[in-house]
Design a protein around this motif. Structure first.
Motif, PDB file in Angstrom:
ATOM      1  N   THR A  88       0.893  -1.227  -0.059  1.00 20.13           N
ATOM      2  CA  THR A  88      -0.068  -0.164   0.075  1.00 20.13           C
ATOM      3  C   THR A  88       0.839   1.312  -0.048  1.00 20.13           C
ATOM      4  O   THR A  88       0.351   2.376  -0.236  1.00 20.13           O
ATOM      5  CB  THR A  88      -0.793   0.140   1.228  1.00 20.13           C
ATOM      6  OG1 THR A  88      -0.078  -0.100   2.432  1.00 20.13           O
ATOM      7  CG2 THR A  88      -2.025  -1.311   1.054  1.00 20.13           C
ATOM      8  N   ARG A  89       2.187   1.249   0.345  1.00 21.80           N
ATOM      9  CA  ARG A  89       2.879   2.168   0.307  1.00 21.80           C
ATOM     10  C   ARG A  89       4.100   1.876  -0.606  1.00 21.80           C
ATOM     11  O   ARG A  89       4.866   1.097  -0.400  1.00 21.80           O
ATOM     12  CB  ARG A  89       3.518   2.661   1.948  1.00 21.80           C
ATOM     13  CG  ARG A  89       2.489   3.014   2.731  1.00 21.80           C
ATOM     14  CD  ARG A  89       2.687   2.943   4.263  1.00 21.80           C
ATOM     15  NE  ARG A  89       1.740   3.489   5.230  1.00 21.80           N
ATOM     16  CZ  ARG A  89       0.788   2.510   5.648  1.00 21.80           C
ATOM     17  NH1 ARG A  89       0.877   1.235   4.937  1.00 21.80           N
ATOM     18  NH2 ARG A  89      -0.119   2.838   6.414  1.00 21.80           N
ATOM     19  N   ILE A  90       4.316   2.899  -1.468  1.00 27.03           N
ATOM     20  CA  ILE A  90       5.306   2.712  -2.420  1.00 27.03           C
ATOM     21  C   ILE A  90       6.463   3.866  -2.346  1.00 27.03           C
ATOM     22  O   ILE A  90       6.120   5.152  -2.644  1.00 27.03           O
ATOM     23  CB  ILE A  90       4.736   2.427  -3.729  1.00 27.03           C
ATOM     24  CG1 ILE A  90       3.350   1.606  -3.970  1.00 27.03           C
ATOM     25  CG2 ILE A  90       6.046   2.377  -4.953  1.00 27.03           C
ATOM     26  CD1 ILE A  90       3.939   0.229  -3.815  1.00 27.03           C
ATOM     27  N   PRO A  91       7.806   3.450  -2.106  1.00 25.67           N
ATOM     28  CA  PRO A  91       8.462   4.702  -2.307  1.00 25.67           C
ATOM     29  C   PRO A  91       9.085   5.015  -3.889  1.00 25.67           C
ATOM     30  O   PRO A  91       8.966   4.386  -4.664  1.00 25.67           O
ATOM     31  CB  PRO A  91      10.027   3.901  -1.484  1.00 25.67           C
ATOM     32  CG  PRO A  91       9.431   2.707  -0.792  1.00 25.67           C
ATOM     33  CD  PRO A  91       8.174   2.284  -1.617  1.00 25.67           C
ATOM     34  N   ASN A  99      18.235   8.051  -4.459  1.00 24.81           N
ATOM     35  CA  ASN A  99      17.271   9.358  -4.313  1.00 24.81           C
ATOM     36  C   ASN A  99      16.147   9.579  -4.086  1.00 24.81           C
ATOM     37  O   ASN A  99      15.174   9.575  -5.029  1.00 24.81           O
ATOM     38  CB  ASN A  99      17.684  10.325  -5.504  1.00 24.81           C
ATOM     39  CG  ASN A  99      17.284  11.576  -5.227  1.00 24.81           C
ATOM     40  OD1 ASN A  99      17.128  12.091  -4.237  1.00 24.81           O
ATOM     41  ND2 ASN A  99      16.885  12.423  -6.384  1.00 24.81           N
ATOM     42  N   ILE A 100      15.625   8.750  -2.941  1.00 19.77           N
ATOM     43  CA  ILE A 100      13.962   8.572  -2.507  1.00 19.77           C
ATOM     44  C   ILE A 100      13.494  10.008  -2.244  1.00 19.77           C
ATOM     45  O   ILE A 100      13.948  10.669  -1.354  1.00 19.77           O
ATOM     46  CB  ILE A 100      13.744   7.608  -1.534  1.00 19.77           C
ATOM     47  CG1 ILE A 100      14.601   6.177  -1.955  1.00 19.77           C
ATOM     48  CG2 ILE A 100      12.517   7.650  -1.153  1.00 19.77           C
ATOM     49  CD1 ILE A 100      14.447   5.134  -0.954  1.00 19.77           C
ATOM     50  N   ILE A 101      12.646  10.279  -3.016  1.00 19.18           N
ATOM     51  CA  ILE A 101      11.991  11.454  -2.938  1.00 19.18           C
ATOM     52  C   ILE A 101      10.668  11.598  -2.079  1.00 19.18           C
ATOM     53  O   ILE A 101      10.223  12.635  -1.803  1.00 19.18           O
ATOM     54  CB  ILE A 101      11.525  12.279  -4.166  1.00 19.18           C
ATOM     55  CG1 ILE A 101      10.777  11.536  -5.122  1.00 19.18           C
ATOM     56  CG2 ILE A 101      13.014  12.577  -5.078  1.00 19.18           C
ATOM     57  CD1 ILE A 101       9.964  12.106  -6.477  1.00 19.18           C
ATOM     58  N   GLY A 102      10.005  10.513  -2.123  1.00 17.10           N
ATOM     59  CA  GLY A 102       8.912  10.198  -1.169  1.00 17.10           C
ATOM     60  C   GLY A 102       8.189   9.121  -1.169  1.00 17.10           C
ATOM     61  O   GLY A 102       8.692   8.094  -1.855  1.00 17.10           O
ATOM     62  N   VAL A 103       7.003   8.894  -0.857  1.00 13.70           N
ATOM     63  CA  VAL A 103       6.124   7.759  -0.622  1.00 13.70           C
ATOM     64  C   VAL A 103       4.818   8.049  -0.951  1.00 13.70           C
ATOM     65  O   VAL A 103       4.376   9.146  -0.643  1.00 13.70           O
ATOM     66  CB  VAL A 103       6.375   7.098   0.866  1.00 13.70           C
ATOM     67  CG1 VAL A 103       5.355   5.921   0.951  1.00 13.70           C
ATOM     68  CG2 VAL A 103       7.614   6.947   1.227  1.00 13.70           C
ATOM     69  N   VAL A 104       4.236   7.320  -1.642  1.00 14.26           N
ATOM     70  CA  VAL A 104       2.848   7.275  -2.248  1.00 14.26           C
ATOM     71  C   VAL A 104       1.977   6.200  -1.430  1.00 14.26           C
ATOM     72  O   VAL A 104       2.494   5.027  -1.678  1.00 14.26           O
ATOM     73  CB  VAL A 104       2.498   7.273  -3.764  1.00 14.26           C
ATOM     74  CG1 VAL A 104       1.081   7.140  -4.049  1.00 14.26           C
ATOM     75  CG2 VAL A 104       3.131   8.575  -4.280  1.00 14.26           C
ATOM     76  N   HIS A 105       0.914   6.621  -0.832  1.00 10.44           N
ATOM     77  CA  HIS A 105       0.004   5.543  -0.184  1.00 10.44           C
ATOM     78  C   HIS A 105      -1.047   5.293  -1.557  1.00 10.44           C
ATOM     79  O   HIS A 105      -1.759   6.076  -2.124  1.00 10.44           O
ATOM     80  CB  HIS A 105      -0.621   6.211   0.685  1.00 10.44           C
ATOM     81  CG  HIS A 105      -1.333   5.002   1.784  1.00 10.44           C
ATOM     82  ND1 HIS A 105      -2.549   4.520   1.220  1.00 10.44           N
ATOM     83  CD2 HIS A 105      -0.939   4.532   2.914  1.00 10.44           C
ATOM     84  CE1 HIS A 105      -2.901   3.661   2.252  1.00 10.44           C
ATOM     85  NE2 HIS A 105      -2.046   3.795   3.306  1.00 10.44           N
ATOM     86  N   ALA A 106      -1.285   3.856  -1.812  1.00  6.07           N
ATOM     87  CA  ALA A 106      -2.172   3.688  -2.766  1.00  6.07           C
ATOM     88  C   ALA A 106      -3.479   4.031  -2.399  1.00  6.07           C
ATOM     89  O   ALA A 106      -4.074   4.296  -3.483  1.00  6.07           O
ATOM     90  CB  ALA A 106      -2.260   1.955  -2.662  1.00  6.07           C
TER      91      ALA A 106
END
Length: 174
Positions: A88-91, A99-106
């Motif tokens: 449900t949470r994708i970096p 270079n991880i810029i954030g996380v999206v919750h499905a």
């Protein structure tokens, strides 16, 4: 109970925390039941007593097993990948997986798609990306559990002492 024992003249000063932990371990071992769920419950209760002794890097999902996505892919490709993902949470990363810029919750993405009649724009997608939360790999599970509760979060990115991405830890992992 302590008050009544003190009234009766019982000295409770000799009982330290380590004695109480060992008594709890003994009580957990005495817990028996007819099915496998009892064994699972005992294992879970034993692990709770060890939260302060175990670090995040021992239970995290290693970076090679983390499902991450490049934010610069097409929006349709991203939506399809998220909908097909078991997570449900994708970096999200840009230019380099480090270079991880954030996380999206499905769930947030699905709500946005519903509001936009099924079509998600790049601008809307980038608004859904939340700031990543980085935690050191040597954080104890007890401290991380407290941090999850305090921040009301369920997901964090684990980094080493140099800031390199090592993996993810979730509330469910703990």
């Amino acid at each position: 109970v302590s008050f009544i024992l003190k009234l009766c003249g019982v000295d409770l000063s000799y009982m330290g925390m380590s004695g109480n932990v060992e008594e709890l371990r003994g009580a957990i071992e005495l817990h028996r039941g007819p099915d496998q769920s009892t064994d699972e419950q005992r294992a879970m209760l034993r692990s709770i007593l060890d939260l302060a002794d175990v670090e995040v890097d021992e239970i995290m999902t290693h970076r090679k097993n983390v499902h991450m996505m490049d934010i610069d892919q097409s929006v349709d490709s991203i939506v399809t990948d998220i909908l097909n993902s078991p997570y449900t949470r994708i970096p999200f990363w840009r230019n380099d997986p480090e270079n991880i810029i954030g996380v999206v919750h499905a769930k947030a993405m699905l709500k946005e798609m519903q509001n936009k009649s099924g079509k998600l724009t790049r601008a809307a997608l980038e608004k859904l990306v939340t700031s990543p939360w980085f935690v050191p790999e040597n954080t104890s599970l007890f401290d991380q559990l407290q941090n999850f509760r305090r921040r009301r979060e369920h997901f964090a990115l684990v980094v080493d002492e140099y800031g390199s991405f090592m993996g993810v830890v979730t509330l469910e992992n703990i």
